[in-house]
Every structure is written in C-alpha cells, then in structure tokens.
Write a protein that holds these residues in place. Structure first.
Motif, PDB file in Angstrom:
ATOM      1  N   LEU A 110       0.897  -1.244   0.104  1.00 14.08           N
ATOM      2  CA  LEU A 110       0.048   0.101  -0.010  1.00 14.08           C
ATOM      3  C   LEU A 110       0.787   1.306   0.060  1.00 14.08           C
ATOM      4  CD1 LEU A 110      -2.769  -0.761   2.631  1.00 14.08           C
ATOM      5  CD2 LEU A 110      -3.139  -0.359   0.249  1.00 14.08           C
ATOM      6  N   SER A 111       0.416   2.335  -0.750  1.00 13.41           N
ATOM      7  CA  SER A 111       0.964   3.671  -0.462  1.00 13.41           C
ATOM      8  C   SER A 111       0.148   4.516   0.483  1.00 13.41           C
ATOM      9  CB  SER A 111       0.713   4.280  -1.898  1.00 13.41           C
ATOM     10  OG  SER A 111       1.083   5.728  -1.743  1.00 13.41           O
ATOM     11  N   MET A 112       0.161   4.652   1.543  1.00 16.44           N
ATOM     12  CA  MET A 112      -0.550   5.261   2.452  1.00 16.44           C
ATOM     13  C   MET A 112      -0.946   6.870   2.127  1.00 16.44           C
ATOM     14  SD  MET A 112      -1.234   3.288   5.061  1.00 16.44           S
ATOM     15  CE  MET A 112      -0.647   1.643   5.494  1.00 16.44           C
ATOM     16  N   LYS A 113       0.045   7.211   1.205  1.00 11.84           N
ATOM     17  CA  LYS A 113      -0.550   8.663   0.548  1.00 11.84           C
ATOM     18  C   LYS A 113      -1.708   8.327  -0.259  1.00 11.84           C
ATOM     19  CE  LYS A 113       1.428  12.503  -1.631  1.00 11.84           C
ATOM     20  NZ  LYS A 113       2.642  13.002  -2.201  1.00 11.84           N
ATOM     21  N   LYS A 114      -1.760   7.471  -1.089  1.00 11.09           N
ATOM     22  CA  LYS A 114      -2.944   7.006  -1.930  1.00 11.09           C
ATOM     23  C   LYS A 114      -4.226   6.606  -1.098  1.00 11.09           C
ATOM     24  CE  LYS A 114      -0.011   6.100  -6.151  1.00 11.09           C
ATOM     25  NZ  LYS A 114       0.464   4.990  -7.070  1.00 11.09           N
ATOM     26  N   VAL A 115      -3.680   5.868  -0.134  1.00 16.12           N
ATOM     27  CA  VAL A 115      -4.887   5.311   0.788  1.00 16.12           C
ATOM     28  C   VAL A 115      -5.668   6.406   1.418  1.00 16.12           C
ATOM     29  CG1 VAL A 115      -5.570   4.250   2.833  1.00 16.12           C
ATOM     30  CG2 VAL A 115      -4.049   2.965   1.177  1.00 16.12           C
TER      31      VAL A 115
ATOM     32  N   ASP B 172      -7.500  -2.098  -4.810  1.00 12.43           N
ATOM     33  CA  ASP B 172      -6.405  -1.491  -5.588  1.00 12.43           C
ATOM     34  C   ASP B 172      -7.073  -2.009  -7.104  1.00 12.43           C
ATOM     35  OD1 ASP B 172      -3.953  -0.427  -6.583  1.00 12.43           O
ATOM     36  OD2 ASP B 172      -3.298  -2.584  -7.125  1.00 12.43           O
ATOM     37  N   ALA B 173      -6.991  -0.885  -8.143  1.00 13.20           N
ATOM     38  CA  ALA B 173      -7.466  -1.103  -9.411  1.00 13.20           C
ATOM     39  C   ALA B 173      -6.752  -2.281 -10.278  1.00 13.20           C
ATOM     40  CB  ALA B 173      -7.394   0.210 -10.138  1.00 13.20           C
ATOM     41  N   ALA B 174      -5.573  -2.329  -9.814  1.00  6.78           N
ATOM     42  CA  ALA B 174      -4.720  -3.332 -10.910  1.00  6.78           C
ATOM     43  C   ALA B 174      -5.250  -4.650 -10.989  1.00  6.78           C
ATOM     44  CB  ALA B 174      -3.361  -3.392 -10.445  1.00  6.78           C
ATOM     45  N   PRO B 175      -5.776  -5.428  -9.923  1.00  3.36           N
ATOM     46  CA  PRO B 175      -6.506  -6.849 -10.185  1.00  3.36           C
ATOM     47  C   PRO B 175      -7.790  -6.711 -10.706  1.00  3.36           C
ATOM     48  CG  PRO B 175      -5.809  -6.337  -7.956  1.00  3.36           C
ATOM     49  CD  PRO B 175      -5.374  -5.089  -8.524  1.00  3.36           C
ATOM     50  N   MET B 176      -8.392  -5.720 -10.613  1.00  3.88           N
ATOM     51  CA  MET B 176      -9.822  -5.564 -10.749  1.00  3.88           C
ATOM     52  C   MET B 176     -10.288  -5.754 -12.278  1.00  3.88           C
ATOM     53  SD  MET B 176     -10.382  -6.090  -7.394  1.00  3.88           S
ATOM     54  CE  MET B 176     -12.292  -5.821  -7.315  1.00  3.88           C
ATOM     55  N   THR B 177      -9.462  -5.982 -13.088  1.00  9.88           N
ATOM     56  CA  THR B 177      -9.811  -6.047 -14.267  1.00  9.88           C
ATOM     57  C   THR B 177      -9.832  -7.616 -14.740  1.00  9.88           C
ATOM     58  OG1 THR B 177      -7.542  -5.586 -15.162  1.00  9.88           O
ATOM     59  CG2 THR B 177      -9.046  -3.830 -15.137  1.00  9.88           C
TER      60      THR B 177
ATOM     61  N   GLN C 214     -14.968   0.855  -4.151  1.00  7.81           N
ATOM     62  CA  GLN C 214     -14.374   1.463  -5.506  1.00  7.81           C
ATOM     63  C   GLN C 214     -12.926   0.826  -5.803  1.00  7.81           C
ATOM     64  OE1 GLN C 214     -14.491   5.664  -4.246  1.00  7.81           O
ATOM     65  NE2 GLN C 214     -14.951   5.892  -6.511  1.00  7.81           N
ATOM     66  N   ALA C 215     -12.556   0.769  -6.934  1.00  8.79           N
ATOM     67  CA  ALA C 215     -10.979   0.328  -7.328  1.00  8.79           C
ATOM     68  C   ALA C 215     -10.358   1.568  -7.866  1.00  8.79           C
ATOM     69  CB  ALA C 215     -11.452  -0.697  -8.558  1.00  8.79           C
ATOM     70  N   LEU C 216      -9.411   1.907  -7.038  1.00  8.83           N
ATOM     71  CA  LEU C 216      -8.486   3.017  -7.306  1.00  8.83           C
ATOM     72  C   LEU C 216      -7.061   2.571  -7.314  1.00  8.83           C
ATOM     73  CD1 LEU C 216     -10.249   5.618  -4.763  1.00  8.83           C
ATOM     74  CD2 LEU C 216     -10.388   5.427  -7.300  1.00  8.83           C
ATOM     75  N   PRO C 217      -6.082   3.309  -7.715  1.00  4.49           N
ATOM     76  CA  PRO C 217      -4.888   2.956  -7.599  1.00  4.49           C
ATOM     77  C   PRO C 217      -4.401   3.068  -6.213  1.00  4.49           C
ATOM     78  CG  PRO C 217      -5.026   4.495  -9.339  1.00  4.49           C
ATOM     79  CD  PRO C 217      -6.266   4.139  -8.706  1.00  4.49           C
ATOM     80  N   LEU C 218      -3.997   2.114  -5.394  1.00  2.67           N
ATOM     81  CA  LEU C 218      -3.347   2.189  -3.780  1.00  2.67           C
ATOM     82  C   LEU C 218      -2.252   1.776  -3.844  1.00  2.67           C
ATOM     83  CD1 LEU C 218      -6.744   0.550  -2.501  1.00  2.67           C
ATOM     84  CD2 LEU C 218      -6.265   2.925  -2.596  1.00  2.67           C
ATOM     85  N   THR C 219      -1.348   1.269  -4.506  1.00  2.00           N
ATOM     86  CA  THR C 219      -0.006   0.881  -4.594  1.00  2.00           C
ATOM     87  C   THR C 219       1.033   1.574  -4.836  1.00  2.00           C
ATOM     88  OG1 THR C 219       0.034  -0.379  -6.333  1.00  2.00           O
ATOM     89  CG2 THR C 219      -0.891  -1.743  -4.298  1.00  2.00           C
TER      90      THR C 219
END
Length: 156
Positions: A69-74, A116-121, A150-155
C-alpha cells in the motif's frame, strides 16, 4: 467446511463463489503470498485484506498479495489527510476475524472499502473467506458491488 461470516454475507447477497482451502502457515512472512503459492495461484490476483485508519477512522483496503500500500494514495482514496495500518488487535476486534483470516466480506462492523485497481480487471480474484487457510474466488465486479467499494490505484 466451516461457513464464515464472509461466506454467509455473500450467500445472502446471492453471490456465487468458489472455495479454495489450503494449509495455512502461521510462520509465513507474507500470508497472501504463501496462500498463492500453496494453491498455485497468481500472486497478482490473490488479494490480501488490510485494515487501516484514515484520519483515525477505520477502513479496509484490498490489494494483490505481491504489492504494498501507498499510505498517501490510501489517504487520498478515502478523502483523508493521513493513513496508517491498524494495529492487529484492533483489526481483529473490529472485524471479528483473526489476522491471517481477515476478509472484507461480513466484517462485524462495516467500514468503507477500497480495492486496488490493478487486479480488478481480471475475470476472477481470490480473497480470504474469513478463516485462516480458506480463500474464495469471486468476480471483481461482484466484490465491488456487494461492498459498495471503489477500485482505485492504492499501491506504491
């Protein structure tokens, strides 16, 4: 096989899942990676559930077991200023699950969830079913829908 709160929650929502038991290793450095290896699954599609606090409020993040995780993105994803990992004892009390078996589904207290958006496709992802040594396979759209997530970039 024991039914978990997560499986009961999904059944009540009418969501079909597949169950994947494995031998849980309590000494594994990374539970998600150990689960993926035990089941021969892609670590990028074997998701881990992490409990966090954003501006002191509980939240849940679900991401690939081989990512961090990127805590900033979280914090940004939950529209907050600061994010931190929730202490394990607090996560267990809040969710009703034991660390190593925390599922985003059927938690004792519902909290906001981001994936996290990456695996959700992918057509299918694997997530803890609410018990150590048990993953469930689910369509990402179903996971997002039943959790109002929601699916967002979190890493990082």
């Amino acid at each position: 096989m024991a039914s978990t709160q997560g499986l009961k929650f999904l059944e009540a929502q009418g969501v079909a899942v597949t169950l994947h038991p494995y031998d849980y290793d309590p000494d594994a450095d990374a539970v998600g990676l150990a689960a993926a290896a035990a089941l021969g699954l892609d670590p990028g599609l074997t998701l881990k559930t992490l409990m966090v606090e954003v501006d002191g409020k509980p939240a849940c993040c679900v991401l690939a077991s081989d990512r961090h995780l990127s805590m900033k993105k979280v914090a940004a994803g939950f529209r907050g200023k600061a994010a931190a990992m929730m202490p394990p004892a607090k996560a267990e009390k809040l969710t009703g699950y034991r660390v190593g078996g925390i599922s985003p589904f059927g938690q004792k207290r519902a909290v906001p969830v981001l994936f996290d958006a990456a695996p959700m496709t992918a057509p299918k992802v694997w997530i803890n079913a609410g018990q150590r040594g048990l993953l469930l396979g689910i369509a990402p759209d179903d996971a997002l829908r039943v959790l109002a997530a929601q699916a967002l970039p979190l890493t990082a």
